[in-house]
Design an enzyme around this catalytic site. Sequence first.
Site, PDB file in Angstrom:
ATOM      1  N   ARG A  32       0.838  -1.211   0.000  1.00 63.13           N
ATOM      2  CA  ARG A  32       0.000   0.000   0.000  1.00 63.13           C
ATOM      3  C   ARG A  32       0.868   1.254   0.000  1.00 63.13           C
ATOM      4  NH1 ARG A  32      -5.175  -1.664   0.348  1.00 63.13           N
ATOM      5  NH2 ARG A  32      -5.406  -3.761   1.223  1.00 63.13           N
ATOM      6  N   HIS A 104       7.363   1.304 -10.826  1.00 61.78           N
ATOM      7  CA  HIS A 104       6.184   0.954 -10.029  1.00 61.78           C
ATOM      8  C   HIS A 104       4.941   1.341 -10.791  1.00 61.78           C
ATOM      9  CE1 HIS A 104       7.709   4.921  -8.841  1.00 61.78           C
ATOM     10  NE2 HIS A 104       6.445   5.294  -8.646  1.00 61.78           N
TER      11      HIS A 104
END
Length: 121
Positions: A32, A104
């Site tokens: 997260r 990412h």
Amino acid sequence: MAYDPNNVFAKILRGEIPCDKVYEDEWALAFRDIRPQAPVHVLVIPKGAYVSMDDFSATASADEIAGFFRALGTVARQLGVAEPGYRTLANIGEDGGQEVPHLHFHIFAGRRLGRMVAKPE
Ligand code: AMP
């Protein structure tokens, strides 16, 4: 740009910095985001040392690319957001607004996400 092994996601991959992990396999780690911008905001990163999508698409092996993108879809399904939907985003380089120099993909979900690209305020 050369890969910086001291970037924060490299440290997370080495276990030197904790993360709120949601998924891991041979090819990818998902955790997260510390500053969530949606009710669900998860980052999916490859295990290999790739600066960005530019680097990854040019130099990663076919197995790494397949493994990573399979993992990205798996993470979204495991989060339960494939329906009603989600957004993936990869920032690349300076104009792309990339802050962390390890590839990412963001997964945003949990609300109507609105316009695709907002102008800076
Ligand atoms: P980008 O602008 O695409 O490079 O996004 C970098 C993202 O990494 C931002 O959304 C940050 O909130 C997130 N981030 C930075 N450090 C960490 C960390 N230690 N754990 C989780 N997310 C992080």
